[in-house]
Design an enzyme around this catalytic site. Structure first.
Site, PDB file in Angstrom:
ATOM      1  CG  HIS A  65      -1.964  -1.038   1.224  1.00  0.00           C
ATOM      2  ND1 HIS A  65      -3.309  -0.758   1.275  1.00  0.00           N
ATOM      3  CD2 HIS A  65      -1.869  -2.392   1.164  1.00  0.00           C
ATOM      4  CE1 HIS A  65      -4.001  -1.896   1.249  1.00  0.00           C
ATOM      5  NE2 HIS A  65      -3.147  -2.888   1.185  1.00  0.00           N
TER       6      HIS A  65
ATOM      7  CG  ASP B 226      -5.052   2.082   2.217  1.00  0.00           C
ATOM      8  OD1 ASP B 226      -5.869   1.484   1.501  1.00  0.00           O
ATOM      9  OD2 ASP B 226      -3.851   1.763   2.287  1.00  0.00           O
TER      10      ASP B 226
ATOM     11  CB  SER C 128       8.834  -7.294  -0.219  1.00  0.00           C
ATOM     12  OG  SER C 128       7.708  -6.435  -0.114  1.00  0.00           O
TER      13      SER C 128
ATOM     14  CD  GLN D 123      10.315  -8.093  -9.419  1.00  0.00           C
ATOM     15  OE1 GLN D 123      10.532  -8.950  -8.568  1.00  0.00           O
ATOM     16  NE2 GLN D 123       9.133  -7.502  -9.529  1.00  0.00           N
TER      17      GLN D 123
ATOM     18  CD  GLU E 223       7.473  -4.466 -10.332  1.00  0.00           C
ATOM     19  OE1 GLU E 223       8.685  -4.395 -10.595  1.00  0.00           O
ATOM     20  OE2 GLU E 223       7.023  -4.989  -9.298  1.00  0.00           O
TER      21      GLU E 223
ATOM     22  CG  ASP F 174      -5.348  -8.457  -3.612  1.00  0.00           C
ATOM     23  OD1 ASP F 174      -5.073  -8.889  -2.489  1.00  0.00           O
ATOM     24  OD2 ASP F 174      -4.541  -7.804  -4.293  1.00  0.00           O
TER      25      ASP F 174
END
Length: 450
Positions: free
Chosen positions: A23, A121, A261, A323, A346, A362
């Site tokens: 987030h 949020d 992560s 990455q 990404e 999700d």
């Protein structure tokens, strides 16, 4: 459009995310974008998170100020644990409760910042209640895919307890996935933020990726969804050994395996994935992470003899890998991912298709949306949620051995091209909407107080 050169004074925005880096990252990316568009940003989070932001951003824009969130501390929840990263699972409930207690100090934060707008949020739906007492607009910012949010909004909130089917059959939940839903999702708590958002809701996505789900979420919530994405945080870095290893492989021959992560494979899943990679016969880079406090080496966690059997074509990396540089490399063909939303974005950005291995919440919806989009294939678990090595190997070979990688890559390339054609249009359109909202509420305050 560059708003910094406009004659109006900067509008002040308080940005307040939940304490997970999944987030924090898109919220901070939004902060950086808005700071370049003539907004003064106050970014509100715990010292543990702000210290990390300072380390990763040694030179902050002058228009961004970091504002500390002080949570109740105790022996079980010291300040360094005021983030979900590295937090033992049994303390997650304690952190959530401490976060809710921040309501009592939030008026002081509003007094300090005196913002024209709050962006908040879904984990703190009390924010707009406090902001509205000062006639300050508060806008919810959704940082997961609209496919997932609209699906759960439909099934666990709007039509909970009914037989009304979700109108897009590509998105569904299996029994074992429904059982793993967390309380904020299952109870509908997470949707209160949308309901209380001031007129609009910001969405970290775009029409090209999940447009019909953005539309359906707007229909369900009766709020205007304003796409601003995809906003992603690209961490540049290097590791000479990894890149030298990758340079020796053939074009599009290598699988990159990483699960973000804050998500970790169970020991059973790790074993089945290892055997699946071995059976597939392909080259792979696998980034392996363990939960905080779990004292295991890679050698101990993997099947006996595995490292020796795959040493010519498999590279195991602990904790971190560059990455962005890996995904850009011509020899990487596909990305095996848990389908956290940032990872999905990404994959589109770097034009690398996904082999989806979602875990919970999700992620399954994101995986199925990517499959529907034509940019992914999903590894199917059994009815109990167990991973099977033969299924893993079958999907990997389907993509990298049987030649489907080029078709998938062409599709993700087309999606990326459409997004790039828009340039900054989406964020500029959002800036205009946010500016108008701030001016509208400012005028109301002036009229009220004379």
């Amino acid at each position: 459009m560059e708003y910094r050169n406009q004659t109006r004074s900067p509008l002040k925005v308080l940005i307040f995310p939940w304490l997970a880096y999944g987030h924090v990252t898109p919220y901070f990316e939004l902060a950086k974008k808005l700071s370049q568009k003539n907004f003064k940003i106050y970014f509100h989070s715990t010292p543990a998170i702000l210290d990390n932001i300072k380390r990763n951003n040694p030179v902050l824009d002058d228009n961004i100020e970091l504002v500390e969130l002080r949570l109740p501390s105790g022996d079980d929840l010291p300040p360094h644990n005021h983030t979900t990263k590295g937090l033992p699972k049994y303390l997650l409930g304690s952190l959530f409760q401490a976060f809710q207690a921040a309501r009592s100090t939030f008026p002081d934060i509003l007094d300090y910042c005196s913002p024209d707008l709050v962006i908040f949020d879904g984990f703190q739906p009390w924010v707009p209640d406090v902001a509205s007492s000062r006639n300050i607009p508060a806008v919810n910012y959704l940082i997961i895919g609209s496919s997932a949010f609209s699906y759960f909004y439909h099934t666990t909130y709007t039509y909970k307890g009914t037989s009304e089917p979700f109108p897009f059959p590509a998105i569904y939940s299996r029994d074992h996935e429904r059982k793993s839903l967390s309380v904020p999702w299952e109870s509908g708590f997470i949707f209160k933020g949308i309901e209380k958002s001031s007129e609009i809701v910001l969405v970290n996505s775009c029409e090209e990726i999940d447009g019909k789900y953005i539309g359906y979420l707007s229909e369900l919530s009766k709020k205007k969804m304003v796409p601003i994405g995809p906003l992603i945080h690209i961490v540049e870095g290097d590791d000479a050994k990894i890149m030298e290893w990758l340079d020796k492989k053939e074009e599009l021959s290598t699988l990159y395996v990483s699960f973000g992560s804050e998500y970790y494979l169970s020991p059973d899943d790790m074993e089945e994935l290892a055997y699946g990679l071995e059976l597939s016969g392909v080259n792979f880079i696998w980034v392996i992470r363990f939960p905080e406090g779990e004292q295991r080496s890679i050698n101990e966690a993997l099947p006996r003899g595995f490292l020796g059997r795959v040493k010519e074509r498999g590279l195991m990396v602990e904790n971190w890998a560059p990455q962005a540089k890996i995904l850009r490399h011509n020899n990487v063909g596909v990305f095996l991912s848990h389908c956290g939303w940032n990872s999905v974005l990404e994959s589109v950005h770097f034009e690398v298709p996904i082999i989806a291995l979602p875990m919970h919440l999700d992620q399954p919806a994101h995986a199925r949306m990517a499959v529907e989009l034509g940019t992914a294939l999903e590894i199917q678990r059994d009815e109990n949620g167990k991973l099977n090595r033969e299924e893993v190997a079958k999907v990997i070979k389907n993509v990298l051995v049987e030649g489907n990688v080029k078709e998938l890559r062409e599709k993700v390339k087309q999606v990326n091209k459409k997004i790039k054609m828009k340039g900054e249009k989406q964020i500029d359109d959002a800036v205009e909407v946010l500016t108008n909202l701030c001016i509208q509420y400012k005028q109301q305050r002036n009229d009220h107080f004379g």
